[in-house]
Design a protein around this motif. Structure first.
Motif, PDB file in Angstrom:
ATOM      1  N   GLU A   1      20.270  13.265  -2.311  1.00 48.66           N
ATOM      2  CA  GLU A   1      20.344  11.806  -2.281  1.00 48.66           C
ATOM      3  C   GLU A   1      20.921  11.278  -0.970  1.00 48.66           C
ATOM      4  O   GLU A   1      21.006  10.067  -0.765  1.00 48.66           O
ATOM      5  CB  GLU A   1      21.176  11.301  -3.470  1.00 48.66           C
ATOM      6  CG  GLU A   1      22.683  11.507  -3.354  1.00 48.66           C
ATOM      7  CD  GLU A   1      23.141  12.921  -3.693  1.00 48.66           C
ATOM      8  OE1 GLU A   1      24.352  13.145  -3.773  1.00 48.66           O
ATOM      9  OE2 GLU A   1      22.281  13.812  -3.855  1.00 48.66           O
ATOM     10  N   HIS A   2      21.334  12.181  -0.085  1.00 45.06           N
ATOM     11  CA  HIS A   2      21.887  11.794   1.208  1.00 45.06           C
ATOM     12  C   HIS A   2      20.903  12.154   2.320  1.00 45.06           C
ATOM     13  O   HIS A   2      20.006  12.980   2.124  1.00 45.06           O
ATOM     14  CB  HIS A   2      23.224  12.484   1.454  1.00 45.06           C
ATOM     15  CG  HIS A   2      24.330  12.013   0.560  1.00 45.06           C
ATOM     16  ND1 HIS A   2      24.398  12.357  -0.768  1.00 45.06           N
ATOM     17  CD2 HIS A   2      25.409  11.226   0.809  1.00 45.06           C
ATOM     18  CE1 HIS A   2      25.476  11.816  -1.314  1.00 45.06           C
ATOM     19  NE2 HIS A   2      26.100  11.114  -0.369  1.00 45.06           N
ATOM     20  N   ASN A   3      21.087  11.551   3.479  1.00 47.01           N
ATOM     21  CA  ASN A   3      20.205  11.792   4.623  1.00 47.01           C
ATOM     22  C   ASN A   3      20.974  12.462   5.760  1.00 47.01           C
ATOM     23  O   ASN A   3      22.094  12.050   6.088  1.00 47.01           O
ATOM     24  CB  ASN A   3      19.594  10.477   5.125  1.00 47.01           C
ATOM     25  CG  ASN A   3      18.658   9.868   4.105  1.00 47.01           C
ATOM     26  OD1 ASN A   3      17.848  10.571   3.494  1.00 47.01           O
ATOM     27  ND2 ASN A   3      18.756   8.568   3.901  1.00 47.01           N
ATOM     28  N   PHE A   4      20.323  13.457   6.367  1.00 44.49           N
ATOM     29  CA  PHE A   4      20.948  14.231   7.430  1.00 44.49           C
ATOM     30  C   PHE A   4      20.001  14.325   8.627  1.00 44.49           C
ATOM     31  O   PHE A   4      18.780  14.279   8.473  1.00 44.49           O
ATOM     32  CB  PHE A   4      21.297  15.640   6.941  1.00 44.49           C
ATOM     33  CG  PHE A   4      22.230  15.646   5.760  1.00 44.49           C
ATOM     34  CD1 PHE A   4      23.601  15.610   5.945  1.00 44.49           C
ATOM     35  CD2 PHE A   4      21.734  15.669   4.463  1.00 44.49           C
ATOM     36  CE1 PHE A   4      24.464  15.607   4.869  1.00 44.49           C
ATOM     37  CE2 PHE A   4      22.579  15.669   3.372  1.00 44.49           C
ATOM     38  CZ  PHE A   4      23.959  15.635   3.577  1.00 44.49           C
ATOM     39  N   GLY A   5      20.593  14.453   9.812  1.00 45.74           N
ATOM     40  CA  GLY A   5      19.798  14.593  11.021  1.00 45.74           C
ATOM     41  C   GLY A   5      20.374  15.669  11.918  1.00 45.74           C
ATOM     42  O   GLY A   5      21.577  15.961  11.866  1.00 45.74           O
ATOM     43  N   VAL A   6      19.530  16.264  12.736  1.00 45.47           N
ATOM     44  CA  VAL A   6      19.951  17.250  13.726  1.00 45.47           C
ATOM     45  C   VAL A   6      19.442  16.783  15.087  1.00 45.47           C
ATOM     46  O   VAL A   6      18.266  16.444  15.229  1.00 45.47           O
ATOM     47  CB  VAL A   6      19.399  18.653  13.415  1.00 45.47           C
ATOM     48  CG1 VAL A   6      19.755  19.629  14.532  1.00 45.47           C
ATOM     49  CG2 VAL A   6      19.930  19.158  12.079  1.00 45.47           C
ATOM     50  N   LEU A   7      20.336  16.761  16.065  1.00 48.38           N
ATOM     51  CA  LEU A   7      19.950  16.448  17.443  1.00 48.38           C
ATOM     52  C   LEU A   7      20.212  17.677  18.294  1.00 48.38           C
ATOM     53  O   LEU A   7      21.345  18.150  18.395  1.00 48.38           O
ATOM     54  CB  LEU A   7      20.753  15.254  17.975  1.00 48.38           C
ATOM     55  CG  LEU A   7      20.525  14.900  19.455  1.00 48.38           C
ATOM     56  CD1 LEU A   7      19.051  14.662  19.742  1.00 48.38           C
ATOM     57  CD2 LEU A   7      21.352  13.682  19.851  1.00 48.38           C
ATOM     58  N   ASP A   8      19.154  18.202  18.883  1.00 47.98           N
ATOM     59  CA  ASP A   8      19.237  19.384  19.741  1.00 47.98           C
ATOM     60  C   ASP A   8      19.590  18.918  21.150  1.00 47.98           C
ATOM     61  O   ASP A   8      18.740  18.450  21.888  1.00 47.98           O
ATOM     62  CB  ASP A   8      17.883  20.102  19.719  1.00 47.98           C
ATOM     63  CG  ASP A   8      17.943  21.492  20.323  1.00 47.98           C
ATOM     64  OD1 ASP A   8      18.976  21.836  20.915  1.00 47.98           O
ATOM     65  OD2 ASP A   8      16.949  22.231  20.195  1.00 47.98           O
ATOM     66  N   VAL A   9      20.884  19.041  21.512  1.00 51.01           N
ATOM     67  CA  VAL A   9      21.348  18.544  22.804  1.00 51.01           C
ATOM     68  C   VAL A   9      21.302  19.632  23.875  1.00 51.01           C
ATOM     69  O   VAL A   9      21.651  19.386  25.023  1.00 51.01           O
ATOM     70  CB  VAL A   9      22.787  17.973  22.693  1.00 51.01           C
ATOM     71  CG1 VAL A   9      23.157  17.136  23.899  1.00 51.01           C
ATOM     72  CG2 VAL A   9      22.930  17.124  21.445  1.00 51.01           C
ATOM     73  N   ASP A  10      20.876  20.823  23.513  1.00 50.84           N
ATOM     74  CA  ASP A  10      20.746  21.893  24.497  1.00 50.84           C
ATOM     75  C   ASP A  10      19.441  21.668  25.258  1.00 50.84           C
ATOM     76  O   ASP A  10      18.385  22.185  24.885  1.00 50.84           O
ATOM     77  CB  ASP A  10      20.755  23.253  23.795  1.00 50.84           C
ATOM     78  CG  ASP A  10      20.965  24.404  24.771  1.00 50.84           C
ATOM     79  OD1 ASP A  10      20.830  24.172  25.981  1.00 50.84           O
ATOM     80  OD2 ASP A  10      21.266  25.522  24.320  1.00 50.84           O
ATOM     81  N   ILE A  11      19.522  20.870  26.317  1.00 51.53           N
ATOM     82  CA  ILE A  11      18.332  20.422  27.035  1.00 51.53           C
ATOM     83  C   ILE A  11      17.546  21.592  27.623  1.00 51.53           C
ATOM     84  O   ILE A  11      16.307  21.612  27.580  1.00 51.53           O
ATOM     85  CB  ILE A  11      18.719  19.426  28.148  1.00 51.53           C
ATOM     86  CG1 ILE A  11      19.460  18.223  27.552  1.00 51.53           C
ATOM     87  CG2 ILE A  11      17.489  18.973  28.920  1.00 51.53           C
ATOM     88  CD1 ILE A  11      18.656  17.406  26.582  1.00 51.53           C
TER      89      ILE A  11
ATOM     90  N   ASP B   1      23.612  19.991  18.029  1.00 50.82           N
ATOM     91  CA  ASP B   1      23.637  21.365  18.529  1.00 50.82           C
ATOM     92  C   ASP B   1      23.774  21.299  20.050  1.00 50.82           C
ATOM     93  O   ASP B   1      22.843  20.896  20.744  1.00 50.82           O
ATOM     94  CB  ASP B   1      22.349  22.074  18.113  1.00 50.82           C
ATOM     95  CG  ASP B   1      22.292  23.511  18.589  1.00 50.82           C
ATOM     96  OD1 ASP B   1      23.332  24.049  19.012  1.00 50.82           O
ATOM     97  OD2 ASP B   1      21.200  24.109  18.524  1.00 50.82           O
ATOM     98  N   THR B   2      24.937  21.689  20.576  1.00 55.08           N
ATOM     99  CA  THR B   2      25.242  21.503  21.988  1.00 55.08           C
ATOM    100  C   THR B   2      25.080  22.796  22.790  1.00 55.08           C
ATOM    101  O   THR B   2      25.137  23.887  22.217  1.00 55.08           O
ATOM    102  CB  THR B   2      26.684  20.994  22.174  1.00 55.08           C
ATOM    103  OG1 THR B   2      27.598  22.033  21.795  1.00 55.08           O
ATOM    104  CG2 THR B   2      26.937  19.751  21.325  1.00 55.08           C
ATOM    105  N   PRO B   3      24.942  22.674  24.110  1.00 63.38           N
ATOM    106  CA  PRO B   3      24.930  23.877  24.959  1.00 63.38           C
ATOM    107  C   PRO B   3      26.346  24.422  25.095  1.00 63.38           C
ATOM    108  O   PRO B   3      27.317  23.736  24.757  1.00 63.38           O
ATOM    109  CB  PRO B   3      24.402  23.343  26.295  1.00 63.38           C
ATOM    110  CG  PRO B   3      24.806  21.902  26.316  1.00 63.38           C
ATOM    111  CD  PRO B   3      24.729  21.442  24.889  1.00 63.38           C
TER     112      PRO B   3
END
Length: 314
Positions: free
Chosen positions: A85-95, A172-174
């Protein structure tokens, strides 16, 4: 002000006018003067874009290859399945090394653009992903950018992606404690809700990794970034025969001893599991099976959930 030099830390950051890149810059005195520091206009754009994102969690480690991306994938998969019932996101910041499209099984998908910005790629009904990997002509293309261009891409991901309503955005960071990390903290820090941005640190047991992770912990402390805790990844190899081997021996006590020394919560350990490797390569969800890894993941996630208060609903 004149044009920014290469590797400029950016106006409004802690290192403005103080870093080695600032030497000889005609704007150095202006940037370093606390009475004349300028606010990066991108911060207001990010704040507007992220206004409905309740919480942000940075997955950090000073060392590369410790499994930040794998841990990010496991966490996002578990949370989205546990809380449909919840919303989640992933941002891949490892360019330079985007791996989330493959790990989450959406490699080759296209990002669509509308009047409200880029639409993140759907992984599940309540889990979405944005990565520069979706914007490359080929998965073998190399990103050969200097710091300012990478920082500009990060700002675009934060301000021009239509994230919508999210309970949690995992980033997700470098590896390291440099330009990208300073930019992320600068853009995401919310003075009205300072606890909405937190950090989770990943390490492996050996001292070579712990040395760099200590630097990451000190980075978070200097940036006043709350640390949820430390996860020790690849803590031991569990063979199908039932035997356990220490591939990366913890000669100084591993992450648990480091956390006690530095007064940081220790969340638990994940084993070195061939099933995880296989699932990540195939983009499959490992969290719907039961084994030693998912048992350890559940324990870690329960501690994280309590801190993030994910139980709240809209």
């Amino acid at each position: 002000m004149e044009a920014e030099p290469e590797n400029c830390p950016g106006v409004g950051t802690e290192n403005a006018g103080k870093s080695s890149a600032c030497a000889g810059c005609p704007n150095q005195a202006l940037c370093s003067d606390p009475n004349t520091k300028l606010e990066d206009p991108g911060k207001a754009l990010v704040a507007e874009s992220m206004r409905e994102v309740k919480q942000k969690l940075l997955i950090l480690s000073g060392k590369g290859g410790v499994g930040k991306s794998t841990v990010t994938t496991l966490l996002s998969r578990y949370l989205s399945r546990k809380y449909p019932e919840h919303n989640f996101g992933v941002l891949d910041v490892d360019i330079c090394g985007p791996s989330q499209p493959r790990l989450l099984g959406v490699e080759g998908e296209n990002v669509h653009q509308s009047g409200s910005g880029w639409s993140p790629v759907g992984v599940d009904d309540n889990l979405c992903l944005m990565s520069i990997g979706f914007l490359l002509g080929s998965q073998d293309d190399a990103i050969i950018w200097r710091g300012p261009k990478k920082n500009g891409m990060i700002r675009q991901f934060l301000s021009e992606v239509d994230w919508g309503k999210l309970d949690l955005l995992l980033l997700d960071t470098p590896p390291g404690t440099s330009d990208e990390h300073l930019s992320i903290v600068l853009y995401l820090r919310n003075n009205e809700a300072p606890d909405s941005l937190k950090a989770l640190i990943v390490t492996t047991p050996q001292e070579a990794s712990l040395l760099d992770v200590r630097k990451e912990i000190n980075f978070c402390k200097k940036q006043n970034l709350p640390i949820l805790g430390v996860v020790e990844n690849m803590s031991a190899f569990r063979c199908s025969c039932g035997e356990t081997s220490e591939i990366f021996p913890a000669k100084t006590g591993g992450a648990a001893a480091m956390c006690a020394e530095m007064n940081v919560p220790y969340l638990g350990a994940l084993p070195l599991d061939p099933e995880v490797t296989k699932a990540c390569d195939l983009g499959e969800d490992l969290t719907n099976i039961k084994n030693s890894t998912t048992d350890a993941l559940v324990s870690i996630c329960q501690k994280i959930i309590g801190t993030l208060e994910i139980e709240e609903v809209y």
